[in-house]
Scaffold this motif. Structure first.
Motif, PDB file in Angstrom:
ATOM      1  N   PRO A   1       3.429 -21.004   1.333  1.00 45.79           N
ATOM      2  CA  PRO A   1       4.335 -20.055   0.684  1.00 45.79           C
ATOM      3  C   PRO A   1       4.201 -20.063  -0.827  1.00 45.79           C
ATOM      4  N   VAL A   2       4.251 -18.869  -1.419  1.00 42.24           N
ATOM      5  CA  VAL A   2       4.182 -18.702  -2.867  1.00 42.24           C
ATOM      6  C   VAL A   2       5.464 -18.083  -3.398  1.00 42.24           C
ATOM      7  N   ALA A   3       6.040 -17.144  -2.639  1.00 42.59           N
ATOM      8  CA  ALA A   3       7.194 -16.410  -3.156  1.00 42.59           C
ATOM      9  C   ALA A   3       8.108 -15.968  -2.026  1.00 42.59           C
ATOM     10  N   PHE A   4       9.389 -15.855  -2.358  1.00 41.28           N
ATOM     11  CA  PHE A   4      10.376 -15.266  -1.461  1.00 41.28           C
ATOM     12  C   PHE A   4      10.860 -13.984  -2.116  1.00 41.28           C
ATOM     13  N   LEU A   5      10.707 -12.856  -1.414  1.00 43.03           N
ATOM     14  CA  LEU A   5      10.979 -11.539  -1.970  1.00 43.03           C
ATOM     15  C   LEU A   5      12.175 -10.910  -1.258  1.00 43.03           C
ATOM     16  N   ARG A   6      13.159 -10.497  -2.029  1.00 45.38           N
ATOM     17  CA  ARG A   6      14.309  -9.776  -1.474  1.00 45.38           C
ATOM     18  C   ARG A   6      14.326  -8.392  -2.128  1.00 45.38           C
ATOM     19  N   ASN A   7      14.222  -7.332  -1.299  1.00 42.28           N
ATOM     20  CA  ASN A   7      14.130  -5.972  -1.816  1.00 42.28           C
ATOM     21  C   ASN A   7      15.149  -5.058  -1.143  1.00 42.28           C
ATOM     22  N   TYR A   8      15.599  -4.065  -1.901  1.00 40.38           N
ATOM     23  CA  TYR A   8      16.507  -3.046  -1.383  1.00 40.38           C
ATOM     24  C   TYR A   8      15.944  -1.676  -1.734  1.00 40.38           C
ATOM     25  N   LEU A   9      15.985  -0.752  -0.780  1.00 34.17           N
ATOM     26  CA  LEU A   9      15.488   0.598  -0.978  1.00 34.17           C
ATOM     27  C   LEU A   9      16.523   1.602  -0.479  1.00 34.17           C
ATOM     28  N   PRO A  10      16.576   2.809  -1.061  1.00 28.37           N
ATOM     29  CA  PRO A  10      17.421   3.853  -0.479  1.00 28.37           C
ATOM     30  C   PRO A  10      17.050   4.054   0.984  1.00 28.37           C
ATOM     31  N   ALA A  11      18.036   4.198   1.840  1.00 27.78           N
ATOM     32  CA  ALA A  11      17.783   4.245   3.281  1.00 27.78           C
ATOM     33  C   ALA A  11      16.918   5.426   3.685  1.00 27.78           C
ATOM     34  N   ASP A  12      16.989   6.518   2.914  1.00 34.05           N
ATOM     35  CA  ASP A  12      16.235   7.712   3.281  1.00 34.05           C
ATOM     36  C   ASP A  12      14.871   7.799   2.593  1.00 34.05           C
ATOM     37  N   LEU A  13      14.456   6.718   1.946  1.00 33.01           N
ATOM     38  CA  LEU A  13      13.229   6.767   1.139  1.00 33.01           C
ATOM     39  C   LEU A  13      11.975   6.936   1.982  1.00 33.01           C
ATOM     40  N   LEU A  14      11.776   6.039   2.922  1.00 35.19           N
ATOM     41  CA  LEU A  14      10.610   6.100   3.794  1.00 35.19           C
ATOM     42  C   LEU A  14      10.843   5.243   5.026  1.00 35.19           C
ATOM     43  N   ALA A  15      10.092   5.559   6.075  1.00 37.73           N
ATOM     44  CA  ALA A  15      10.184   4.777   7.313  1.00 37.73           C
ATOM     45  C   ALA A  15       9.367   3.505   7.154  1.00 37.73           C
ATOM     46  N   LEU A  16       9.996   2.367   7.413  1.00 39.54           N
ATOM     47  CA  LEU A  16       9.324   1.075   7.277  1.00 39.54           C
ATOM     48  C   LEU A  16       9.188   0.432   8.650  1.00 39.54           C
ATOM     49  N   ASP A  17       8.022  -0.109   8.902  1.00 41.46           N
ATOM     50  CA  ASP A  17       7.729  -0.775  10.164  1.00 41.46           C
ATOM     51  C   ASP A  17       7.466  -2.247   9.866  1.00 41.46           C
ATOM     52  N   THR A  18       8.126  -3.131  10.603  1.00 41.92           N
ATOM     53  CA  THR A  18       7.995  -4.567  10.331  1.00 41.92           C
ATOM     54  C   THR A  18       6.550  -5.034  10.437  1.00 41.92           C
ATOM     55  N   ALA A  19       5.816  -4.544  11.431  1.00 42.59           N
ATOM     56  CA  ALA A  19       4.414  -4.947  11.590  1.00 42.59           C
ATOM     57  C   ALA A  19       3.589  -4.540  10.374  1.00 42.59           C
ATOM     58  N   ARG A  20       3.845  -3.334   9.858  1.00 44.34           N
ATOM     59  CA  ARG A  20       3.101  -2.891   8.670  1.00 44.34           C
ATOM     60  C   ARG A  20       3.505  -3.690   7.437  1.00 44.34           C
ATOM     61  N   LEU A  21       4.782  -4.061   7.347  1.00 44.12           N
ATOM     62  CA  LEU A  21       5.229  -4.873   6.224  1.00 44.12           C
ATOM     63  C   LEU A  21       4.537  -6.239   6.218  1.00 44.12           C
ATOM     64  N   GLU A  22       4.154  -6.728   7.377  1.00 40.37           N
ATOM     65  CA  GLU A  22       3.492  -8.024   7.463  1.00 40.37           C
ATOM     66  C   GLU A  22       1.989  -7.924   7.221  1.00 40.37           C
ATOM     67  N   SER A  23       1.455  -6.714   7.194  1.00 39.40           N
ATOM     68  CA  SER A  23       0.007  -6.551   7.017  1.00 39.40           C
ATOM     69  C   SER A  23      -0.341  -5.777   5.756  1.00 39.40           C
ATOM     70  N   SER A  24       0.668  -5.371   4.986  1.00 42.19           N
ATOM     71  CA  SER A  24       0.414  -4.572   3.797  1.00 42.19           C
ATOM     72  C   SER A  24       1.503  -4.842   2.770  1.00 42.19           C
ATOM     73  N   GLY A  25       1.333  -4.274   1.583  1.00 36.13           N
ATOM     74  CA  GLY A  25       2.324  -4.412   0.533  1.00 36.13           C
ATOM     75  C   GLY A  25       3.288  -3.242   0.516  1.00 36.13           C
ATOM     76  N   LEU A  26       4.491  -3.480   0.017  1.00 34.40           N
ATOM     77  CA  LEU A  26       5.519  -2.448  -0.007  1.00 34.40           C
ATOM     78  C   LEU A  26       5.094  -1.259  -0.879  1.00 34.40           C
ATOM     79  N   TYR A  27       4.538  -1.540  -2.054  1.00 31.83           N
ATOM     80  CA  TYR A  27       4.136  -0.440  -2.936  1.00 31.83           C
ATOM     81  C   TYR A  27       2.982   0.350  -2.327  1.00 31.83           C
TER      82      TYR A  27
END
Length: 253
Positions: free
Chosen positions: A152-178
């Motif tokens: 582990p290097v970092a713990f990231l806590r992020n908040y986004l507007p709920a209507d911004l975009l559809a997020l998939d947990t599997a994609r979050l684990e294989s790619s970056g948020l930006y």
């Protein structure tokens, strides 16, 4: 499997015995640079102190002190029955609007992510103010652990507007948020960011595999799209032993 490395074959050492800089420090700095530049990779074995001192023509205490300096920085580890082994290089991140995932990938650090939380929640006051949404309005909350080379290097806590975009947990684990934002057609324009430091709580230390009270770097950021809309608010913590920010300071004319 770890590869045994001849240090002199991998690193062009140049120890200046006439310099006022101690030999152990010169050796430690050159080893650190070799790790940072990839000449010594995670898993490489450096050999024992007797062999290293003979190869370099310096005393065992000099080698021992140089190695201990890098052990303290988290770049080397001593393993019983194995020897001194390269663990990783320190992550150095430029202070610009970029994703930690993208920066680690570009540096060849083998980023990985564990999503610890992914849900919609009522926006707390601070989050609502940062994102420009009503307090108690729905936002997406993310908590992720970022790792390199399995650590582990970092713990990231992020908040986004709920209507911004559809997020998939599997994609979050294989790619970056930006990266996911860009793929959805969002163009990031700017951010307000604050960098600080503090000691780890017991819970944070356990999560980041650090000792209680270890030094942490902190970052609070609100990112904006080219439309001026706030699209992300994040509070992140980083292991100071494995992570640093690079600043470029310009003199005003």
């Amino acid at each position: 499997m770890a590869t045994t490395v001849s240090v002199l074959d991998a690193v062009p050492f140049a120890l200046d015995r006439t310099s006022p800089v101690p030999l152990y420090y010169q050796l430690a700095r050159q080893l650190e640079e070799a790790i940072e530049h990839g000449a010594l990779a995670p898993g490489n074995l450096l050999g024992n102190e007797v062999d290293l001192s003979a190869r370099l023509g310096v005393s065992r205490p000099t080698v021992r002190q140089a190695i201990q300096t890098l052990v303290d920085k988290g770049l080397l580890v001593r393993r019983r029955g194995v020897g001194t082994q390269v663990v990783h290089s320190q992550v150095r991140r430029p202070l610009e609007l970029s994703s930690l995932y993208d920066d680690l990938e570009a540096a060849g650090q083998g980023p990985a992510t564990r999503v610890l939380r992914h849900e919609r929640i009522p926006a707390p006051a601070r989050v609502a103010a940062a994102l420009g949404v009503p307090e108690g309005g729905e936002v997406t909350a993310l908590e992720r652990l970022r790792l390199t080379h399995g650590q582990p290097v970092a713990f990231l806590r992020n908040y986004l507007p709920a209507d911004l975009l559809a997020l998939d947990t599997a994609r979050l684990e294989s790619s970056g948020l930006y990266r996911m934002m860009r793929a959805a057609g969002l163009t990031l324009h700017s951010a307000r960011q604050t960098v600080g430091a503090r000691s780890a709580t017991a819970e944070e230390a356990a999560l980041l595999e650090e000792r209680d009270g270890a030094a942490l770097l902190t970052m609070e950021r609100t990112a904006y799209a080219d439309t001026g809309r706030a699209v992300e608010y994040g509070t992140h913590i980083y292991r100071a032993s494995r992570y640093s920010f690079d600043f470029q300071l310009l003199v005003r004319p």
